[in-house]
Design a protein around this motif. Structure first.
Motif, PDB file in Angstrom:
ATOM      1  N   TYR A  22       0.843  -1.203   0.000  1.00 54.21           N
ATOM      2  CA  TYR A  22       0.000   0.000   0.000  1.00 54.21           C
ATOM      3  C   TYR A  22       0.876   1.250   0.000  1.00 54.21           C
ATOM      4  O   TYR A  22       2.044   1.195   0.372  1.00 54.21           O
ATOM      5  CB  TYR A  22      -0.891   0.019   1.251  1.00 54.21           C
ATOM      6  N   PHE A  23       0.246   2.375  -0.360  1.00 54.12           N
ATOM      7  CA  PHE A  23       0.952   3.663  -0.309  1.00 54.12           C
ATOM      8  C   PHE A  23      -0.041   4.772   0.022  1.00 54.12           C
ATOM      9  O   PHE A  23      -1.169   4.777  -0.475  1.00 54.12           O
ATOM     10  CB  PHE A  23       1.607   3.982  -1.658  1.00 54.12           C
ATOM     11  N   ALA A  24       0.385   5.707   0.874  1.00 56.87           N
ATOM     12  CA  ALA A  24      -0.391   6.932   1.125  1.00 56.87           C
ATOM     13  C   ALA A  24       0.567   8.110   1.098  1.00 56.87           C
ATOM     14  O   ALA A  24       1.611   8.080   1.755  1.00 56.87           O
ATOM     15  CB  ALA A  24      -1.115   6.864   2.468  1.00 56.87           C
ATOM     16  N   PRO A  25       0.228   9.169   0.353  1.00 57.06           N
ATOM     17  CA  PRO A  25       1.162  10.294   0.201  1.00 57.06           C
ATOM     18  C   PRO A  25       1.134  11.268   1.370  1.00 57.06           C
ATOM     19  O   PRO A  25       0.140  11.368   2.104  1.00 57.06           O
ATOM     20  CB  PRO A  25       0.643  10.986  -1.067  1.00 57.06           C
ATOM     21  N   GLY A  26       2.223  12.017   1.506  1.00 47.73           N
ATOM     22  CA  GLY A  26       2.197  13.241   2.287  1.00 47.73           C
ATOM     23  C   GLY A  26       1.576  14.341   1.450  1.00 47.73           C
ATOM     24  O   GLY A  26       1.139  14.114   0.315  1.00 47.73           O
ATOM     25  N   ARG A  27       1.542  15.536   2.009  1.00 44.66           N
ATOM     26  CA  ARG A  27       0.932  16.637   1.261  1.00 44.66           C
ATOM     27  C   ARG A  27       1.713  17.922   1.513  1.00 44.66           C
ATOM     28  O   ARG A  27       2.401  18.074   2.522  1.00 44.66           O
ATOM     29  CB  ARG A  27      -0.529  16.838   1.634  1.00 44.66           C
ATOM     30  N   VAL A  42      -9.049  25.356   1.881  1.00 49.61           N
ATOM     31  CA  VAL A  42      -7.630  24.999   1.823  1.00 49.61           C
ATOM     32  C   VAL A  42      -7.303  24.575   0.395  1.00 49.61           C
ATOM     33  O   VAL A  42      -8.191  24.276  -0.400  1.00 49.61           O
ATOM     34  CB  VAL A  42      -7.289  23.852   2.811  1.00 49.61           C
ATOM     35  N   PHE A  43      -6.005  24.516   0.104  1.00 49.13           N
ATOM     36  CA  PHE A  43      -5.596  24.203  -1.267  1.00 49.13           C
ATOM     37  C   PHE A  43      -4.329  23.332  -1.258  1.00 49.13           C
ATOM     38  O   PHE A  43      -3.263  23.758  -1.697  1.00 49.13           O
ATOM     39  CB  PHE A  43      -5.374  25.495  -2.054  1.00 49.13           C
ATOM     40  N   PRO A  44      -4.466  22.093  -0.737  1.00 48.08           N
ATOM     41  CA  PRO A  44      -3.306  21.207  -0.675  1.00 48.08           C
ATOM     42  C   PRO A  44      -3.193  20.329  -1.917  1.00 48.08           C
ATOM     43  O   PRO A  44      -4.143  20.191  -2.697  1.00 48.08           O
ATOM     44  CB  PRO A  44      -3.625  20.332   0.539  1.00 48.08           C
ATOM     45  N   CYS A  45      -2.023  19.724  -2.073  1.00 46.33           N
ATOM     46  CA  CYS A  45      -1.864  18.685  -3.093  1.00 46.33           C
ATOM     47  C   CYS A  45      -1.072  17.530  -2.484  1.00 46.33           C
ATOM     48  O   CYS A  45      -0.241  17.721  -1.585  1.00 46.33           O
ATOM     49  CB  CYS A  45      -1.168  19.219  -4.341  1.00 46.33           C
ATOM     50  N   LYS A 183      -3.030  13.286  -9.275  1.00 44.06           N
ATOM     51  CA  LYS A 183      -1.801  13.691  -9.962  1.00 44.06           C
ATOM     52  C   LYS A 183      -1.981  15.022 -10.703  1.00 44.06           C
ATOM     53  O   LYS A 183      -2.981  15.228 -11.381  1.00 44.06           O
ATOM     54  CB  LYS A 183      -1.381  12.580 -10.936  1.00 44.06           C
ATOM     55  N   ASP A 184      -1.012  15.899 -10.534  1.00 45.28           N
ATOM     56  CA  ASP A 184      -0.955  17.207 -11.225  1.00 45.28           C
ATOM     57  C   ASP A 184      -2.111  18.140 -10.879  1.00 45.28           C
ATOM     58  O   ASP A 184      -2.373  19.114 -11.592  1.00 45.28           O
ATOM     59  CB  ASP A 184      -0.886  17.026 -12.752  1.00 45.28           C
ATOM     60  N   ASN A 185      -2.818  17.859  -9.770  1.00 47.00           N
ATOM     61  CA  ASN A 185      -3.917  18.713  -9.333  1.00 47.00           C
ATOM     62  C   ASN A 185      -3.793  19.012  -7.836  1.00 47.00           C
ATOM     63  O   ASN A 185      -3.343  18.161  -7.065  1.00 47.00           O
ATOM     64  CB  ASN A 185      -5.272  18.026  -9.536  1.00 47.00           C
ATOM     65  N   ILE A 380       3.398  16.471  -7.957  1.00 45.61           N
ATOM     66  CA  ILE A 380       2.084  16.257  -7.360  1.00 45.61           C
ATOM     67  C   ILE A 380       1.599  14.877  -7.777  1.00 45.61           C
ATOM     68  O   ILE A 380       1.537  14.572  -8.968  1.00 45.61           O
ATOM     69  CB  ILE A 380       1.099  17.348  -7.789  1.00 45.61           C
ATOM     70  N   GLY A 381       1.261  14.037  -6.805  1.00 48.58           N
ATOM     71  CA  GLY A 381       0.902  12.653  -7.085  1.00 48.58           C
ATOM     72  C   GLY A 381      -0.541  12.334  -6.734  1.00 48.58           C
ATOM     73  O   GLY A 381      -1.325  13.187  -6.322  1.00 48.58           O
TER      74      GLY A 381
END
Length: 389
Positions: A22-27, A42-45, A183-185, A380-381
């Motif tokens: 499994y994988f979970a991203p940071g932001r 808010v406006f995170p990626c 991704k990219d957003n 951005i993933g």
């Protein structure tokens, strides 16, 4: 990456059974800081950095955890009968908190698990390693046990566990970005309603550069909770004179009209940041959609000044990094990102200036502070997911 982690898992826990990855991203949050518990935007990626998990169901109720990042701690054992926070449990309080939160919501865990983790988000950097771990655990539980929960549910469960199990009164942004990234957003999220939209981050001639100050001041959790309490009190005072549910409901004009209802200068400053930052975030997303990147950068700079002066969550080392960025040719905008009191800055830097930015700021920061910073030119993933299973 995952092949090596599976190999380590098998070495520690045995090779038999259904082992899944499994994988979970940071932001990183581009703008909209400390608005997420104030009913704002808010406006995170999501980043391509994050937390990897290797897991397998057990036949009993035992829980066995191992982190490649904390090898010295070895395998930490617990059980489903003992889902309580203990100081001695170290980092495992985060996955155990999510397991507890699932059970609180009626999702009974039928079996224990063996879990190995590896994160490439620097600890204490403000890039949400804890939320990444919480969301990762939620994805593991959903996949392993077939729980009928959405990715938004997993984000909310992660927030609930951090608030009620780990004792940090965080908002929803970090978990939401990790769970729902694309991704990219970036994600334009109304934290009051959880309505969101994806906004493409198209930086044709620029890159997002994160600088890790390598500083984390210990007051972060207590001061975070203090800020939240100050905002809640300010809101109650404002509600005596204006009909609002959250600070995010106010425009700048409405705040200026009614701010004297807030009986403390400190609380006025905190509320001003929450109101103005929310409106800045709305304007920044509009600017990005219309490819007005310079305006987006100016709003990032304003955000930092507000976090430094009104919300008072910056610190000397972060201010040095931001000031150096503002003085550097080719920097479109720069600000602190994350909860504050250390951690990281986020900057948008023109492509041709990136190498010089890293070299010059690296040298000057070392000279001023006495230790090195770390630089990440990030992509951005996508959000959290099963890699195989």
């Amino acid at each position: 990456m995952t092949a090596k982690l599976v190999e380590k898992f098998q070495e520690l826990f045995g090779a038999e059974g259904d082992i899944r990855t499994y994988f979970a991203p940071g932001r990183v949050n581009l703008i909209g800081e400390h608005t997420d518990y104030n009913g704002g935007h808010v406006f995170p990626c999501a980043l391509t950095l994050g937390t990897y998990g290797i897991a397998r169901k057990r036949e009993d109720n035992k829980l066995r955890f191992y982190s490649v990042n904390f090898e010295r701690l070895g395998v930490i054992e617990s059980s489903l009968e003992d889902l309580k926070p203990y100081k001695a449990a170290e980092w495992t309080n985060y996955p155990k908190g999510v397991m507890w939160a699932f059970e609180e919501r009626g999702y009974k865990l039928p079996n224990g698990l063996d879990i190995l983790l590896y994160g490439n988000i620097p600890n204490g950097s403000g890039l949400s390693s804890s939320a990444s771990l919480e969301v990762l655990t939620g994805v593991i539980l959903k996949d392993m046990f077939g729980f009928d929960v959405s990715m938004t549910d997993i984000a909310l469960i992660g927030q609930f566990s951090e608030n009620n199990f780990n004792g940090c009164n965080c908002g929803i942004m970090d978990q939401f970005a990790s769970a729902m990234g694309k991704k990219d957003n970036a994600i334009f999220l109304d934290t009051n309603t959880l309505q969101y939209e994806y906004a493409p981050v198209v930086l044709e001639d620029a890159k997002i550069v994160i600088i890790n100050s390598k500083v984390k001041h210990s007051l972060v959790d207590s001061a975070y909770n203090d800020r939240r309490n100050e905002c809640e009190t300010a809101l109650k005072e404002l509600q005596e004179v204006v009909a609002v549910q959250t600070l995010g409901d106010l425009t700048e004009e409405a705040f200026e009209k009614h701010k004297d209802a807030i009986k403390s200068e400190i609380r006025q400053k905190r509320a001003r940041h929450a109101v103005y930052e929310n409106q800045r975030t709305i304007r920044a997303v509009e600017a990005l959609k219309e490819n007005r990147i310079e305006e987006f950068g100016k709003l990032m700079n304003e955000s930092h000044r507000s976090l430094r002066d009104d919300y008072e969550v910056s610190c000397k080392e972060i201010d040095i990094l931001v000031d150096l960025a503002w003085e550097t040719e080719g920097v479109i905008g720069s600000r602190i990102t994350g909860g504050g009191f250390g951690g990281c800055t986020v900057s948008i830097v023109k492509n041709e200036a990136v190498d010089g930015f890293i070299k010059n700021i690296g040298e000057q920061y070392l000279a001023k502070v006495g230790h090195e910073a770390e630089f990440y030119v990030v992509d951005i993933g996508d959000g959290a997911r099963v890699l195989n299973g």
